[in-house]
Motif scaffolding. Structure first.
Motif, PDB file in Angstrom:
ATOM      1  N   CYS A  24       0.832  -1.197   0.000  1.00  0.00           N
ATOM      2  CA  CYS A  24       0.000   0.000   0.000  1.00  0.00           C
ATOM      3  C   CYS A  24       0.871   1.253   0.000  1.00  0.00           C
ATOM      4  O   CYS A  24       2.085   1.202   0.213  1.00  0.00           O
ATOM      5  CB  CYS A  24      -0.937   0.001   1.206  1.00  0.00           C
ATOM      6  SG  CYS A  24      -0.087  -0.179   2.797  1.00  0.00           S
ATOM      7  N   THR A  27      -1.357   8.822   1.013  1.00  0.00           N
ATOM      8  CA  THR A  27      -1.351  10.039   0.203  1.00  0.00           C
ATOM      9  C   THR A  27      -0.852  11.256   0.973  1.00  0.00           C
ATOM     10  O   THR A  27      -0.592  12.295   0.362  1.00  0.00           O
ATOM     11  CB  THR A  27      -2.772  10.334  -0.319  1.00  0.00           C
ATOM     12  OG1 THR A  27      -3.669  10.468   0.786  1.00  0.00           O
ATOM     13  CG2 THR A  27      -3.254   9.202  -1.222  1.00  0.00           C
ATOM     14  N   ASP A  32       3.364   8.419   2.611  1.00  0.00           N
ATOM     15  CA  ASP A  32       3.364   8.244   1.158  1.00  0.00           C
ATOM     16  C   ASP A  32       4.513   7.380   0.647  1.00  0.00           C
ATOM     17  O   ASP A  32       4.813   7.393  -0.545  1.00  0.00           O
ATOM     18  CB  ASP A  32       3.371   9.602   0.457  1.00  0.00           C
ATOM     19  CG  ASP A  32       4.487  10.513   0.949  1.00  0.00           C
ATOM     20  OD1 ASP A  32       5.237  10.116   1.861  1.00  0.00           O
ATOM     21  OD2 ASP A  32       4.609  11.635   0.416  1.00  0.00           O
ATOM     22  N   GLN A  65      -2.532   4.321   5.856  1.00  0.00           N
ATOM     23  CA  GLN A  65      -2.261   4.415   4.426  1.00  0.00           C
ATOM     24  C   GLN A  65      -3.449   3.946   3.596  1.00  0.00           C
ATOM     25  O   GLN A  65      -3.806   4.557   2.586  1.00  0.00           O
ATOM     26  CB  GLN A  65      -1.017   3.591   4.087  1.00  0.00           C
ATOM     27  CG  GLN A  65       0.267   4.162   4.679  1.00  0.00           C
ATOM     28  CD  GLN A  65       1.467   3.315   4.312  1.00  0.00           C
ATOM     29  OE1 GLN A  65       1.535   2.130   4.655  1.00  0.00           O
ATOM     30  NE2 GLN A  65       2.421   3.912   3.606  1.00  0.00           N
ATOM     31  N   GLN A  68      -6.296   6.433   3.734  1.00  0.00           N
ATOM     32  CA  GLN A  68      -6.019   7.606   2.901  1.00  0.00           C
ATOM     33  C   GLN A  68      -6.229   7.319   1.416  1.00  0.00           C
ATOM     34  O   GLN A  68      -6.862   8.102   0.703  1.00  0.00           O
ATOM     35  CB  GLN A  68      -4.585   8.075   3.142  1.00  0.00           C
ATOM     36  CG  GLN A  68      -4.334   8.674   4.521  1.00  0.00           C
ATOM     37  CD  GLN A  68      -2.867   8.878   4.800  1.00  0.00           C
ATOM     38  OE1 GLN A  68      -2.041   8.921   3.877  1.00  0.00           O
ATOM     39  NE2 GLN A  68      -2.518   9.019   6.061  1.00  0.00           N
ATOM     40  N   SER A  69      -5.689   6.215   0.943  1.00  0.00           N
ATOM     41  CA  SER A  69      -5.710   5.934  -0.495  1.00  0.00           C
ATOM     42  C   SER A  69      -6.945   5.162  -0.938  1.00  0.00           C
ATOM     43  O   SER A  69      -7.404   5.285  -2.081  1.00  0.00           O
ATOM     44  CB  SER A  69      -4.462   5.147  -0.896  1.00  0.00           C
ATOM     45  OG  SER A  69      -4.505   3.834  -0.332  1.00  0.00           O
ATOM     46  N   ASP A 113      -3.598   2.818  -8.022  1.00  0.00           N
ATOM     47  CA  ASP A 113      -2.837   3.731  -7.169  1.00  0.00           C
ATOM     48  C   ASP A 113      -1.977   3.055  -6.113  1.00  0.00           C
ATOM     49  O   ASP A 113      -1.324   3.743  -5.332  1.00  0.00           O
ATOM     50  CB  ASP A 113      -3.801   4.711  -6.460  1.00  0.00           C
ATOM     51  CG  ASP A 113      -4.520   5.614  -7.450  1.00  0.00           C
ATOM     52  OD1 ASP A 113      -3.932   5.903  -8.509  1.00  0.00           O
ATOM     53  OD2 ASP A 113      -5.663   6.009  -7.159  1.00  0.00           O
ATOM     54  N   ALA A 114      -1.975   1.742  -6.052  1.00  0.00           N
ATOM     55  CA  ALA A 114      -1.163   1.036  -5.052  1.00  0.00           C
ATOM     56  C   ALA A 114      -0.108   0.186  -5.746  1.00  0.00           C
ATOM     57  O   ALA A 114      -0.335  -0.318  -6.853  1.00  0.00           O
ATOM     58  CB  ALA A 114      -2.053   0.163  -4.174  1.00  0.00           C
TER      59      ALA A 114
END
Length: 218
Positions: A24, A27, A32, A65, A68-69, A113-114
């Protein structure tokens, strides 16, 4: 004669369970950096649409994490990844760069996005759809948006052979390799003898192997 049992109280004694590595990236600053956590509290919960669940303690760095994502990759663990999986289960991403410490490589996934693990035999791209507080853990319900598997796990006809991945499972505090020789397959309890012989082999099927014309040898 019936087995004898003893009560050990309400506990999480379910075995074996998957030993998987969740990758993961948050953001927000401080979260991040690509991270890894090893989890066993995961499983498929729906087939259409494909969904799974994973439970994580809110105190974990990876928990923030994922919140957030809203995304992560769930990576299957082969036997040569087992030591790295254990390390990622006992060290925090707050303190160490787990990709660097384990020597594993973060793999970018197009349109997602991961990161995934480049050395994993297969991984599932997951997007969180719901969070449910349970107590010690919070359960993430997730949609499986895509699945990737290593090319060498496929036959020329496209059939997938996960037995070649040399996967491990987790049982009562220990990692155990899965046997490459299957004990059975879905539906084998009601399969025809010729199907059993073809899928499991003559000795393991407990019958005679079919001849070239599909009949039994005499």
């Amino acid at each position: 004669m019936p087995n004898a049992f003893r009560a050990i109280g309400p506990t999480t004694l379910l075995a074996p369970v998957p030993a998987v590595m969740l990758s993961c990236r948050g953001t927000e600053p401080g979260f991040d950096r690509d991270n890894l956590i090893t989890v066993a509290w995961t499983g498929i919960v729906n087939s259409d649409p494909p969904m799974l669940s994973v439970s994580i303690r809110p105190s974990r760095h990876s928990y923030a994490q994922i919140v957030q994502s809203g995304t992560f990759c769930l990576n299957l663990v082969s036997r040569d990844m087992c030591r790295a999986a254990d390390f990622c289960g006992v060290r925090s991403g707050r303190d160490v760069d787990k990709f660097r410490e384990t020597g594993l490589h973060a793999r970018a996934v197009e349109g997602f996005d991961a990161p995934a693990i480049g050395e994993a035999p297969a991984f599932l791209c997951c997007r969180v759809t719901q969070r449910i507080p349970l107590g010690s853990h919070e359960l993430f319900l997730c949609a499986i948006e895509q699945v990737y598997a290593r090319d060498d796990l496929f036959d020329a006809d496209g059939s997938l052979h996960l037995e070649r991945a040399d996967l491990v499972a987790y049982a009562h505090g220990e990692y155990h390799p899965l046997r490459p020789l299957a004990e059975g397959f879905f539906g084998y309890s009601v399969a025809r003898p010729e199907v059993l012989a073809r899928r499991l082999g003559q000795k393991r099927a407990g019958g005679k192997a079919p001849d070239k014309k599909g009949g039994k040898r005499r």
